[in-house]
Design a protein around this motif. Structure first.
Motif, PDB file in Angstrom:
ATOM      1  N   ALA A   1       0.955  -1.269  -0.124  1.00  0.00           N
ATOM      2  CA  ALA A   1       0.096   0.022   0.223  1.00  0.00           C
ATOM      3  C   ALA A   1       0.857   1.404  -0.072  1.00  0.00           C
ATOM      4  CB  ALA A   1      -1.033   0.060   1.352  1.00  0.00           C
ATOM      5  N   ALA A   2       1.979   1.182   0.543  1.00  0.00           N
ATOM      6  CA  ALA A   2       3.059   2.337   0.289  1.00  0.00           C
ATOM      7  C   ALA A   2       3.993   2.531  -0.715  1.00  0.00           C
ATOM      8  CB  ALA A   2       3.635   2.016   1.948  1.00  0.00           C
ATOM      9  N   ASN A   3       3.890   1.678  -1.798  1.00  0.00           N
ATOM     10  CA  ASN A   3       4.758   1.891  -2.851  1.00  0.00           C
ATOM     11  C   ASN A   3       4.109   2.071  -4.230  1.00  0.00           C
ATOM     12  OD1 ASN A   3       7.090   0.951  -1.056  1.00  0.00           O
ATOM     13  ND2 ASN A   3       5.937  -1.058  -0.628  1.00  0.00           N
ATOM     14  N   ASN A   4       4.743   2.674  -4.841  1.00  0.00           N
ATOM     15  CA  ASN A   4       4.280   2.894  -6.361  1.00  0.00           C
ATOM     16  C   ASN A   4       4.789   1.983  -7.188  1.00  0.00           C
ATOM     17  OD1 ASN A   4       3.501   5.397  -5.365  1.00  0.00           O
ATOM     18  ND2 ASN A   4       5.288   6.635  -5.936  1.00  0.00           N
ATOM     19  N   ILE A   5       3.780   1.778  -8.329  1.00  0.00           N
ATOM     20  CA  ILE A   5       3.911   1.066  -9.319  1.00  0.00           C
ATOM     21  C   ILE A   5       4.045   1.933 -10.763  1.00  0.00           C
ATOM     22  CG2 ILE A   5       3.187  -0.890 -10.948  1.00  0.00           C
ATOM     23  CD1 ILE A   5       1.720  -1.990  -8.540  1.00  0.00           C
ATOM     24  N   THR A   6       5.191   1.909 -11.420  1.00  0.00           N
ATOM     25  CA  THR A   6       5.354   2.979 -12.722  1.00  0.00           C
ATOM     26  C   THR A   6       5.957   2.028 -13.733  1.00  0.00           C
ATOM     27  OG1 THR A   6       5.971   4.826 -11.145  1.00  0.00           O
ATOM     28  CG2 THR A   6       6.474   4.893 -13.543  1.00  0.00           C
ATOM     29  N   LEU A   7       4.909   1.568 -14.379  1.00  0.00           N
ATOM     30  CA  LEU A   7       5.182   0.767 -15.834  1.00  0.00           C
ATOM     31  C   LEU A   7       4.533   1.625 -17.073  1.00  0.00           C
ATOM     32  CD1 LEU A   7       4.017  -2.734 -14.663  1.00  0.00           C
ATOM     33  CD2 LEU A   7       6.511  -1.795 -14.493  1.00  0.00           C
ATOM     34  N   ASN A   8       5.634   2.652 -17.014  1.00  0.00           N
ATOM     35  CA  ASN A   8       4.913   3.687 -18.191  1.00  0.00           C
ATOM     36  C   ASN A   8       5.580   3.723 -19.518  1.00  0.00           C
ATOM     37  OD1 ASN A   8       7.223   4.596 -17.141  1.00  0.00           O
ATOM     38  ND2 ASN A   8       6.286   6.506 -16.478  1.00  0.00           N
ATOM     39  N   ASN A   9       6.043   2.469 -19.891  1.00  0.00           N
ATOM     40  CA  ASN A   9       7.090   2.640 -21.266  1.00  0.00           C
ATOM     41  C   ASN A   9       5.864   2.181 -22.285  1.00  0.00           C
ATOM     42  OD1 ASN A   9       8.311   1.109 -23.534  1.00  0.00           O
ATOM     43  ND2 ASN A   9      10.063   1.592 -22.204  1.00  0.00           N
TER      44      ASN A   9
END
Length: 170
Positions: free
Chosen positions: A126-134
């Protein structure tokens, strides 16, 4: 249990299980020989540098204390990984013919596009980001079971299944 240290490559044939710890050398590969093969690492899996996942079968490494740096999925059917902190996907072509399941205790990011023909399930906590923006990502469907701020970009249509996040851009 049995373990492997300083491995350059680990290949599973049929149903292969490593019950002890695995520590890979820099830029190592793990994989299977056929779509019917499964390689399961039950102990702590530590890969300090690039870990290549290759072959045609399944890879399972879900010990909560495992630690991967950058994971390159260059062929596999289904992959399930759990990391004790963050994980980076990419650093080359990443593609799966089946499902991808990632669970981390830190951020999920990427350096190159990923392709997953089946379902993708992500859990960063819950405190961590997910950045899969390719822009080269090609995901069939995504479910985020836990994440803070989630940013997912896909090259075409993307199905977003039930997710539990603070904010999501897809």
């Amino acid at each position: 249990g049995t373990g492997v240290a300083n491995a350059g490559a680990i290949t599973g044939t049929g149903l292969a299980t490593v019950s002890g710890a695995v520590t890979t050398a820099s830029d190592s590969n793990v994989g299977t020989t056929s779509a019917a093969s499964t390689l399961t690492v039950g102990g702590v899996f530590t890969a300090a540098n690039n870990l290549g996942i290759v072959g045609a079968g399944d890879i399972v490494a879900i010990n909560a204390a495992s630690n991967f740096s950058t994971v390159n999925i260059n062929g596999a059917k289904n992959v399930s990984l759990r990391d004790s902190n963050g994980i980076i996907l990419g650093n080359g072509v990443s593609s799966l013919t089946g499902n991808l399941s990632l669970q981390t205790a830190g951020a999920m990011t990427q350096t190159a596009g990923i392709t997953v023909a089946g379902a993708t399930t992500l859990n960063a906590g819950a405190a961590n980001n997910i950045t899969l923006n390719n822009a080269a990502n090609n995901l069939n469907s995504v479910a985020v079971t836990s994440g803070q701020d989630v940013n997912i970009v896909d090259a075409n249509a993307l199905t977003v299944n039930a997710s539990s996040v603070r904010s999501m851009t897809a």
